[in-house]
Design a protein around this motif. Structure first.
Motif, PDB file in Angstrom:
ATOM      1  N   TYR A   1       1.020  -1.191  -0.077  1.00 36.42           N
ATOM      2  CA  TYR A   1       0.068  -0.055   0.137  1.00 36.42           C
ATOM      3  C   TYR A   1       0.967   1.157  -0.033  1.00 36.42           C
ATOM      4  N   ASN A   2       1.908   1.320   0.962  1.00 34.18           N
ATOM      5  CA  ASN A   2       2.752   2.473   0.813  1.00 34.18           C
ATOM      6  C   ASN A   2       3.644   2.636  -0.424  1.00 34.18           C
ATOM      7  N   GLU A   3       3.978   1.623  -1.018  1.00 35.76           N
ATOM      8  CA  GLU A   3       4.410   1.860  -2.405  1.00 35.76           C
ATOM      9  C   GLU A   3       3.518   2.526  -3.393  1.00 35.76           C
ATOM     10  N   CYS A   4       2.460   1.954  -3.251  1.00 36.43           N
ATOM     11  CA  CYS A   4       1.205   2.393  -4.296  1.00 36.43           C
ATOM     12  C   CYS A   4       1.011   3.918  -4.037  1.00 36.43           C
ATOM     13  N   LYS A   5       0.988   4.224  -2.513  1.00 41.41           N
ATOM     14  CA  LYS A   5       0.642   5.623  -2.143  1.00 41.41           C
ATOM     15  C   LYS A   5       1.572   6.551  -2.699  1.00 41.41           C
ATOM     16  N   MET A   6       2.838   6.196  -2.674  1.00 36.80           N
ATOM     17  CA  MET A   6       3.911   6.819  -2.925  1.00 36.80           C
ATOM     18  C   MET A   6       3.879   7.197  -4.581  1.00 36.80           C
ATOM     19  N   GLU A   7       3.638   6.294  -5.408  1.00 38.38           N
ATOM     20  CA  GLU A   7       3.429   6.611  -6.833  1.00 38.38           C
ATOM     21  C   GLU A   7       2.284   7.399  -6.892  1.00 38.38           C
ATOM     22  N   ALA A   8       1.084   7.187  -6.113  1.00 39.00           N
ATOM     23  CA  ALA A   8       0.141   8.243  -6.492  1.00 39.00           C
ATOM     24  C   ALA A   8       0.307   9.718  -5.955  1.00 39.00           C
ATOM     25  N   ASP A   9       1.178   9.668  -4.819  1.00 38.73           N
ATOM     26  CA  ASP A   9       1.550  11.154  -4.464  1.00 38.73           C
ATOM     27  C   ASP A   9       2.358  11.861  -5.558  1.00 38.73           C
ATOM     28  N   LYS A  10       3.199  11.081  -5.856  1.00 41.93           N
ATOM     29  CA  LYS A  10       4.165  11.562  -7.232  1.00 41.93           C
ATOM     30  C   LYS A  10       3.137  12.065  -8.240  1.00 41.93           C
ATOM     31  N   LEU A  11       2.368  11.188  -8.425  1.00 40.99           N
ATOM     32  CA  LEU A  11       1.261  11.913  -9.708  1.00 40.99           C
ATOM     33  C   LEU A  11       0.653  13.121  -9.123  1.00 40.99           C
ATOM     34  N   THR A  12      -0.015  12.959  -7.999  1.00 39.46           N
ATOM     35  CA  THR A  12      -0.643  14.208  -7.603  1.00 39.46           C
ATOM     36  C   THR A  12       0.260  15.619  -7.450  1.00 39.46           C
ATOM     37  N   GLN A  13       1.481  15.324  -7.156  1.00 41.07           N
ATOM     38  CA  GLN A  13       2.569  16.268  -7.113  1.00 41.07           C
ATOM     39  C   GLN A  13       2.807  16.989  -8.798  1.00 41.07           C
ATOM     40  N   HIS A  14       2.985  16.019  -9.425  1.00 36.98           N
ATOM     41  CA  HIS A  14       3.215  16.311 -10.923  1.00 36.98           C
ATOM     42  C   HIS A  14       1.833  17.012 -11.554  1.00 36.98           C
ATOM     43  N   LEU A  15       0.575  16.779 -11.148  1.00 38.81           N
ATOM     44  CA  LEU A  15      -0.503  17.341 -11.799  1.00 38.81           C
ATOM     45  C   LEU A  15      -0.563  18.749 -11.028  1.00 38.81           C
ATOM     46  N   GLN A  16      -0.140  18.854  -9.672  1.00 44.54           N
ATOM     47  CA  GLN A  16      -0.159  20.241  -9.096  1.00 44.54           C
ATOM     48  C   GLN A  16       0.655  21.072  -9.799  1.00 44.54           C
ATOM     49  N   ALA A  17       1.980  20.705  -9.979  1.00 42.03           N
ATOM     50  CA  ALA A  17       3.011  21.511 -10.401  1.00 42.03           C
ATOM     51  C   ALA A  17       2.459  21.782 -12.064  1.00 42.03           C
ATOM     52  N   ILE A  18       1.673  21.065 -12.815  1.00 40.11           N
ATOM     53  CA  ILE A  18       1.187  21.092 -14.086  1.00 40.11           C
ATOM     54  C   ILE A  18       0.232  22.699 -14.008  1.00 40.11           C
ATOM     55  N   ILE A  19      -0.888  22.287 -12.741  1.00 40.47           N
ATOM     56  CA  ILE A  19      -1.765  23.573 -12.618  1.00 40.47           C
ATOM     57  C   ILE A  19      -1.064  24.750 -12.206  1.00 40.47           C
ATOM     58  N   THR A  20      -0.069  24.477 -11.343  1.00 45.93           N
ATOM     59  CA  THR A  20       0.656  25.876 -10.731  1.00 45.93           C
ATOM     60  C   THR A  20       1.048  26.530 -12.005  1.00 45.93           C
ATOM     61  N   ALA A  21       1.999  25.753 -12.779  1.00 40.63           N
ATOM     62  CA  ALA A  21       2.597  26.255 -14.060  1.00 40.63           C
ATOM     63  C   ALA A  21       1.552  27.332 -14.880  1.00 40.63           C
TER      64      ALA A  21
ATOM     65  N   ILE B   1      -1.359  28.491 -13.893  1.00 38.94           N
ATOM     66  CA  ILE B   1      -2.029  29.543 -13.239  1.00 38.94           C
ATOM     67  C   ILE B   1      -0.829  30.610 -13.119  1.00 38.94           C
ATOM     68  N   ASN B   2       0.373  30.359 -13.205  1.00 39.97           N
ATOM     69  CA  ASN B   2       1.252  31.252 -12.899  1.00 39.97           C
ATOM     70  C   ASN B   2       1.766  31.764 -14.496  1.00 39.97           C
ATOM     71  N   GLY B   3       1.314  31.477 -15.487  1.00 45.34           N
ATOM     72  CA  GLY B   3       1.573  31.761 -17.046  1.00 45.34           C
ATOM     73  C   GLY B   3       2.459  30.994 -17.531  1.00 45.34           C
ATOM     74  N   GLY B   4       2.881  29.849 -16.936  1.00 46.61           N
ATOM     75  CA  GLY B   4       4.224  29.103 -17.671  1.00 46.61           C
ATOM     76  C   GLY B   4       3.490  28.044 -18.562  1.00 46.61           C
ATOM     77  N   ASP B   5       4.125  27.393 -19.281  1.00 46.56           N
ATOM     78  CA  ASP B   5       3.868  26.281 -20.257  1.00 46.56           C
ATOM     79  C   ASP B   5       3.630  25.041 -19.641  1.00 46.56           C
ATOM     80  N   PRO B   6       2.271  24.506 -19.248  1.00 42.24           N
ATOM     81  CA  PRO B   6       2.224  23.297 -18.540  1.00 42.24           C
ATOM     82  C   PRO B   6       2.765  22.028 -19.364  1.00 42.24           C
ATOM     83  N   MET B   7       3.180  22.327 -20.517  1.00 47.58           N
ATOM     84  CA  MET B   7       3.696  21.086 -21.465  1.00 47.58           C
ATOM     85  C   MET B   7       5.043  20.869 -21.118  1.00 47.58           C
ATOM     86  N   THR B   8       5.764  21.676 -20.598  1.00 50.64           N
ATOM     87  CA  THR B   8       7.298  21.846 -20.239  1.00 50.64           C
ATOM     88  C   THR B   8       7.291  21.181 -18.658  1.00 50.64           C
ATOM     89  N   VAL B   9       6.347  20.994 -17.932  1.00 52.31           N
ATOM     90  CA  VAL B   9       6.635  20.465 -16.581  1.00 52.31           C
ATOM     91  C   VAL B   9       6.619  19.139 -16.571  1.00 52.31           C
TER      92      VAL B   9
END
Length: 139
Positions: A90-110, A112-120
């Motif tokens: 479970y913890n291994e799967c949770k870590m992978e899901a958390d990485k996905l969430t962080q990536h998605l958050q980074a894309i959204i943040t980029a 919102i801040n006027g960056g290029d989400p395709m480069t995240v």
């Protein structure tokens, strides 16, 4: 011309997100935990020990020896829970899901801040130093 509804489009994408392998595996690992009787018993004992600790700590006259005994029991039960094969999976799967969430958050943040989400890029991350956002590194 039809108005673009970003919230609706985001919900459509989020619906597709549920089929991502990382999230499918996380749901399967959670189901394994729920069916693992040994793990559930350990969690029940841990919760009871936490309850007993809270009762003892709220007393006007705390018994330090009893608190130490309960604390030791809590640490032992926690270690047993984290060593359980179902919990490890479970913890291994949770870590992978958390990485996905962080990536998605980074894309959204980029975006919102006027960056290029395709480069995240996917975060290469390691420990952020914040245990509150961590699914457990074992350290």
């Amino acid at each position: 011309m039809e108005k673009f509804d970003i919230i609706h489009e985001f919900k459509v994408l989020a619906t597709k997100l549920k089929d991502d392998d990382r999230l499918v595996y996380l749901r399967q690992a959670k189901a394994m935990n729920d069916m693992d009787q040994e793990l559930q018993e350990l969690i029940g004992k841990f919760n009871l020990a936490q309850y007993n600790y809270q009762i003892e700590i709220s007393k006007d006259e705390m018994d330090e020896e009893k608190l130490n005994t309960i604390n030791s029991e809590l640490q032992d039960l926690y270690a047993q829970i984290m060593e359980n094969d179902s919990m490890k999976e479970y913890n291994e799967c949770k870590m992978e899901a958390d990485k996905l969430t962080q990536h998605l958050q980074a894309i959204i943040t980029a975006a919102i801040n006027g960056g290029d989400p395709m480069t995240v890029e996917m975060p290469t991350g390691g420990c952020t130093g914040s245990c509150s956002s961590c699914s457990g590194c074992g350290n």
